[in-house]
Scaffold this active site. Sequence first.
Site, PDB file in Angstrom:
ATOM      1  N   ASP A  28      49.468  48.164  79.845  1.00  0.00           N
ATOM      2  CA  ASP A  28      49.208  47.457  81.100  1.00  0.00           C
ATOM      3  C   ASP A  28      47.710  47.208  81.276  1.00  0.00           C
ATOM      4  OD1 ASP A  28      48.260  49.967  81.678  1.00  0.00           O
ATOM      5  OD2 ASP A  28      49.803  50.447  83.133  1.00  0.00           O
ATOM      6  N   SER A  29      47.247  47.189  82.524  1.00  0.00           N
ATOM      7  CA  SER A  29      45.850  46.860  82.808  1.00  0.00           C
ATOM      8  C   SER A  29      44.864  47.846  82.189  1.00  0.00           C
ATOM      9  CB  SER A  29      45.623  46.777  84.316  1.00  0.00           C
ATOM     10  OG  SER A  29      45.936  48.008  84.935  1.00  0.00           O
ATOM     11  N   ILE A  30      45.245  49.095  82.040  1.00  0.00           N
ATOM     12  CA  ILE A  30      44.355  50.070  81.405  1.00  0.00           C
ATOM     13  C   ILE A  30      44.090  49.649  79.964  1.00  0.00           C
ATOM     14  CG2 ILE A  30      44.149  52.466  80.627  1.00  0.00           C
ATOM     15  CD1 ILE A  30      45.859  53.205  83.137  1.00  0.00           C
ATOM     16  N   ARG A  33      41.895  46.419  79.770  1.00  0.00           N
ATOM     17  CA  ARG A  33      40.466  46.692  79.936  1.00  0.00           C
ATOM     18  C   ARG A  33      39.872  47.474  78.762  1.00  0.00           C
ATOM     19  NH1 ARG A  33      42.392  47.598  85.268  1.00  0.00           N
ATOM     20  NH2 ARG A  33      42.335  49.835  84.915  1.00  0.00           N
TER      21      ARG A  33
END
Length: 87
Positions: A28-30, A33
């Site tokens: 996901d977003s982790i 990034r």
Amino acid sequence: GGGCRAEEDMMSAVHVLGHRPQFWLFGDSITERATGPTGWGTLLSHKYSRKADVVNRGFSGYNTKHALAMVRTLGQTPSKPHNQSAA
């Protein structure tokens, strides 16, 4: 030499297979990034520079439903779309 056994094995794989191994970052977003300027994916990419490719497939908002759909395409690369049959 002072090289690590895993790195030696990886370089052997490159020689035999004719291409570099890949690290797939999936999440996901982790994970998305992770390839930022100081992210762990960037550090991984620098550590294995010229030895392996780091492919980031992290997308903000992804959940299990999205992940299951994405898993079907994990072995595909941008140059070989999932709907193209192997020659």
